[in-house]
Design an enzyme around this catalytic site. Sequence first.
Site, mmCIF file in Angstrom:
data_model
loop_
_atom_site.group_PDB
_atom_site.id
_atom_site.type_symbol
_atom_site.label_atom_id
_atom_site.label_comp_id
_atom_site.label_asym_id
_atom_site.label_seq_id
_atom_site.Cartn_x
_atom_site.Cartn_y
_atom_site.Cartn_z
ATOM 1 N N HIS A 128 82.053 51.078 66.491
ATOM 2 C CA HIS A 128 83.368 50.646 66.003
ATOM 3 C C HIS A 128 84.518 51.392 66.678
ATOM 4 C CE1 HIS A 128 80.752 49.226 62.727
ATOM 5 N NE2 HIS A 128 81.718 48.448 62.333
ATOM 6 N N GLU A 151 80.418 34.707 64.987
ATOM 7 C CA GLU A 151 81.326 34.770 66.146
ATOM 8 C C GLU A 151 81.012 33.716 67.190
ATOM 9 O OE1 GLU A 151 80.153 37.343 64.549
ATOM 10 O OE2 GLU A 151 81.901 38.564 64.031
ATOM 11 N N PHE A 191 86.445 43.683 65.569
ATOM 12 C CA PHE A 191 86.381 44.883 66.411
ATOM 13 C C PHE A 191 85.858 44.426 67.773
ATOM 14 C CE2 PHE A 191 86.125 46.851 62.285
ATOM 15 C CZ PHE A 191 86.438 48.203 62.399
ATOM 16 N N ASP A 198 84.002 45.861 69.601
ATOM 17 C CA ASP A 198 82.598 46.281 69.667
ATOM 18 C C ASP A 198 81.642 45.162 69.250
ATOM 19 O OD1 ASP A 198 83.085 49.654 69.332
ATOM 20 O OD2 ASP A 198 84.553 48.296 68.445
ATOM 21 N N PHE A 199 82.157 44.187 68.527
ATOM 22 C CA PHE A 199 81.296 43.097 68.060
ATOM 23 C C PHE A 199 81.153 41.984 69.113
ATOM 24 C CE2 PHE A 199 83.010 43.894 63.428
ATOM 25 C CZ PHE A 199 82.508 45.183 63.475
#
Lengths: 345, 337
Positions: free
Chosen positions: A141, A72, A95, A97-98
């Site tokens: 998640h 990322e 997501f 969350d990442f």
Amino acid sequence: MAQQEEGAARQTDRSLTMSRAMVEAIAHEMRENDEVFYMGEDVADYGGIFDSTEGLLDEFGHDRIMDVPISETAYIGAAVGAAQQGMRPIAELMFVDFFGVGMDQIYNQMAKNTYMSGGNVSVPMVLTAAVGGTYNDAAQHSQTLYGTFAHLPGMKVVVPSTAYDAKGLMHNAIRDDDPVVYLFHKRLMGIGWLPAPDGPKTGVPEDDYTIPFGSADVKREGEDVTVVTLGLHVHRAMEAAESLADDGIDAEVVDLRTLVPLDMETVRESVAKTGRLVVVDEDYRSFGVTGEIVARTAEEGLGDLEAVERVAVPDVPIPYARPMEDEVIPGVEDISQAVQNAHQE
Amino acid sequence: MYEDMVTARHYEERLQEEYLEGKQPAFDISAGPIPGELHLAAGHEAAGAGVCQHLRDDDTVTAPHRPHHVAIAKGVDLKRMTAEIFGRETGLSKGKGGHMHLFDPDVNFACSGIIAEGCPPAVGAGLAAKKRNTDSVAVAYIGEGAIDQGAFLESLNLAAVRDLPVVFVVEDNDWAISMPKERVTDVEDGAQRAGGFDLPGQRVDVDDAVSIYDAAKEAVGRARDNNGPTLLEVQVHRRMGHFMGDPETYRPDEDKAAAEQRDSIERLAEDLRAHGVDDDHLDEIRDRAEDRVEEAIEWAKDQPEPDPDDAYEDVFVNPPSGVTDNEPSAEVTGGDD
């Protein structure tokens, strides 16, 4: 306000899921502008885990619908760099969350480069991400993190709740010269394996249209209590409002649609009418969206406020097991209860 | 090793059955006795068993989102792990964690659902072992899709520069969800990543438990003897989708067929037969494994669900009083969705 601007555009018999509407806007922009491209994990052959790019590979190929390594920092940062070169990349964080594995590129580069350059550099990119729980995917998640992105300056933050809004907001996001974080709720996308509630699938015009940022939408008019919300909880608030109508409580539901910029005018007007404010979201309660809306409403019109209620996720990570997840994510009943409380105060 | 592998395979077959219950005819990920995502590891068993054979309870293992075969091989309590997957009160994490977040401190096992993010904590366990002069080691499992992630590369470097007793095990099943390895890295052999950090790297090219066992013996031995970290990439295969419900439309039929031909469990059984183990004995092991799995599943299904209010516990070990109001506010009661 926004409704008047859009006028008759809403009148269409063609209904789409929210994911189809988003994809339609992306495809249109990609046809119009060769410099728009999409990067993310599993966005090409898979079509996006949540159908966010379904069908785009067939038309645009792997060069413009790019599967990227699970890196990322590298690919979101690459989007920043390409955007600063004048391209219009869309980068997907699978997501929300990442975000931690690429956050420096998001908030220290993407969001700040315009400011740090004294306005000499622009970063016209879109960062899309799937948000939300309700299907027992546990703490890593299931978050929405609306407040996290809205709290950090330099990013516009978009949260659609219907197909119609999703398309217009996506057109606007891609055309905007600033970085836009576009957060779509998995439960609203209309994915085969994750049934959506009634509501997000709406009529969508075939032509392109934009919905300006900072224009909240009154999804239901009412006289007694103002419910301000976004994303999935627009639909839960609508359901609560319908059931409350049977009890003689007439709730108004305001869908923020964007957090940055924030349309406080629509909220204020509604509260001036009802005097009672209930703010609902699917983010953590403390230091987040609900507190911000309440604070701004109080700052700008304390005299109008007779009652305030907040409905949000308590300050705990999202638990896995169904009884506990249902406990912490606000449900229709929780919203109804809060509206009743506000109404009685 | 054979027993660990057949236990894992049967366990996941049974989980699959349970998972699909209540998700028919229309697959709804949030329905049924096991909700949420379920990442099954059928085809990965050799990597769990072959490495964990060399580990003790005081050795740390961090696993990613596909953890069951590793957990079984590490000796995680099968009943409590199953109860966790069913979201029950007596699960390893009282129902808070779920299948990607299994923690069993008794055998120093942990998971993370975020790609490569189990690597740094494994480095930390290695650091603690080194500081305390014990001969414990740490093993970080990741998939081949994670070898491009910063957390992994930074961990390799830190472990190398500090000579920490860590073994990084890359389970190469050829696929990062829908992305084949060649589309996301230019190296065929992920163990090459070791060269850039000056630590030993080795790849086991075949889906073979014995070869993995041999390579892991050397790597774990090196760590235990205070000779620093190793990067080990082992070839496994993915017999199912990335998660239950994955249509796998991106995957060529021949690839899936080829994966199913490479059954490391059957290969190990052949090896054992060649070494004079008779079928009766193998059947006995298999029966024992199946009984244990059934017992764990039956037990788990009998366990109570957590109380909704349990959600407010365990945010802190030492909850601050009067600082954060973590109680549900009076007007907001249980969810209804």
